[in-house]
Design an enzyme around this catalytic site. Sequence first.
Site, mmCIF file in Angstrom:
data_model
loop_
_atom_site.group_PDB
_atom_site.id
_atom_site.type_symbol
_atom_site.label_atom_id
_atom_site.label_comp_id
_atom_site.label_asym_id
_atom_site.label_seq_id
_atom_site.Cartn_x
_atom_site.Cartn_y
_atom_site.Cartn_z
ATOM 1 N N GLU A 110 0.822 -1.096 -0.146
ATOM 2 C CA GLU A 110 0.170 -0.011 -0.055
ATOM 3 C C GLU A 110 0.803 1.197 0.082
ATOM 4 O OE1 GLU A 110 -2.608 1.712 -0.608
ATOM 5 O OE2 GLU A 110 -3.909 1.283 0.824
ATOM 6 N N ASP A 111 0.343 2.225 -0.464
ATOM 7 C CA ASP A 111 1.119 3.480 -0.512
ATOM 8 C C ASP A 111 1.246 4.212 0.773
ATOM 9 O OD1 ASP A 111 -1.462 4.308 -0.836
ATOM 10 O OD2 ASP A 111 -1.361 5.578 -2.262
ATOM 11 N N ASP A 118 -3.660 6.302 6.239
ATOM 12 C CA ASP A 118 -4.012 7.710 6.978
ATOM 13 C C ASP A 118 -4.828 7.315 7.968
ATOM 14 O OD1 ASP A 118 -4.769 10.133 7.186
ATOM 15 O OD2 ASP A 118 -5.765 10.506 5.405
ATOM 16 N N PHE A 164 -1.355 16.576 3.228
ATOM 17 C CA PHE A 164 -1.571 15.659 1.962
ATOM 18 C C PHE A 164 -0.713 15.700 1.116
ATOM 19 C CE2 PHE A 164 -3.966 14.252 -1.826
ATOM 20 C CZ PHE A 164 -4.728 13.405 -1.143
ATOM 21 N N ARG A 208 0.866 11.833 -10.271
ATOM 22 C CA ARG A 208 1.448 10.235 -10.360
ATOM 23 C C ARG A 208 2.710 10.276 -10.979
ATOM 24 N NH1 ARG A 208 -2.666 7.111 -7.934
ATOM 25 N NH2 ARG A 208 -4.774 7.520 -8.695
#
Length: 216
Positions: free
Chosen positions: A132-133, A136, A185, A198
């Site tokens: 997973e990136d 949060d 963010f 991206r």
Amino acid sequence: MDPKKWIDINTESFQYSLDHFVIPDHYEDALSSVLIPHGVIMDRVEKLAKLIVQESTGPLVVCCVLKGGHQFFADLVNYIKKNVTRGGKTVPLSLEFIKVKSYSNETSGDVKLSLTEEECKEFSGKNILIVEDIIDTGKTMVQLLSKLKKYSPESVKVASLLVKKTPLSNGYIPDYVGFAIPNAFVVGYALDYNEYFRDLDHICVINEHGKEKYAT
Ligand code: 5GP
């Protein structure tokens, strides 16, 4: 969070000026700083791959959480292929892809997973590594894990490049973490803001102008 298990990035000391790095012209006005330069990301991914291989007990199904996880997944898999276990063996890999969508602009929405019943059944008896990136709130990963565990995998581990230090966290911590980051963010290295950024190599903090410019 345990600082020995990841690099803890603290806002004040770890933000780099955009002027010190090559940033695509089309994004320069939309970013406030570079948080993690691409070279540092790659060095950290190399180390995570080494840990994963050392701790692996057999073939791994490496499961990419799309779309944001794709760059981390690609680099991690490349490094895993170059490593051997403590017993001197390489680790057989198979690759799987899951599409998860949970955000529009910056707000967490409902989590949607793309797995079919048939695809889930393939996980039975296997050692799964979810890639997973970013974690949060932890909501997406907790939902994904509870779904996968119903299909009796031998084991499920999670590698996340980033974990956000947010008061909204549900307390979920992955098995492997690259960096703990401030509650901002971030975009780049396949992490997007409404599908933009991206194509940026460094992990950067988006600015207010960027949020307006690329809002849906
Ligand atoms: P969670 O369910 O843990 O709140 O959110 C996980 C998902 O939210 C991530 O897979 C990612 O798609 C998105 N997300 C959360 N924070 C960020 C961020 O700072 N930048 C980007 N690009 N996506 C984020």
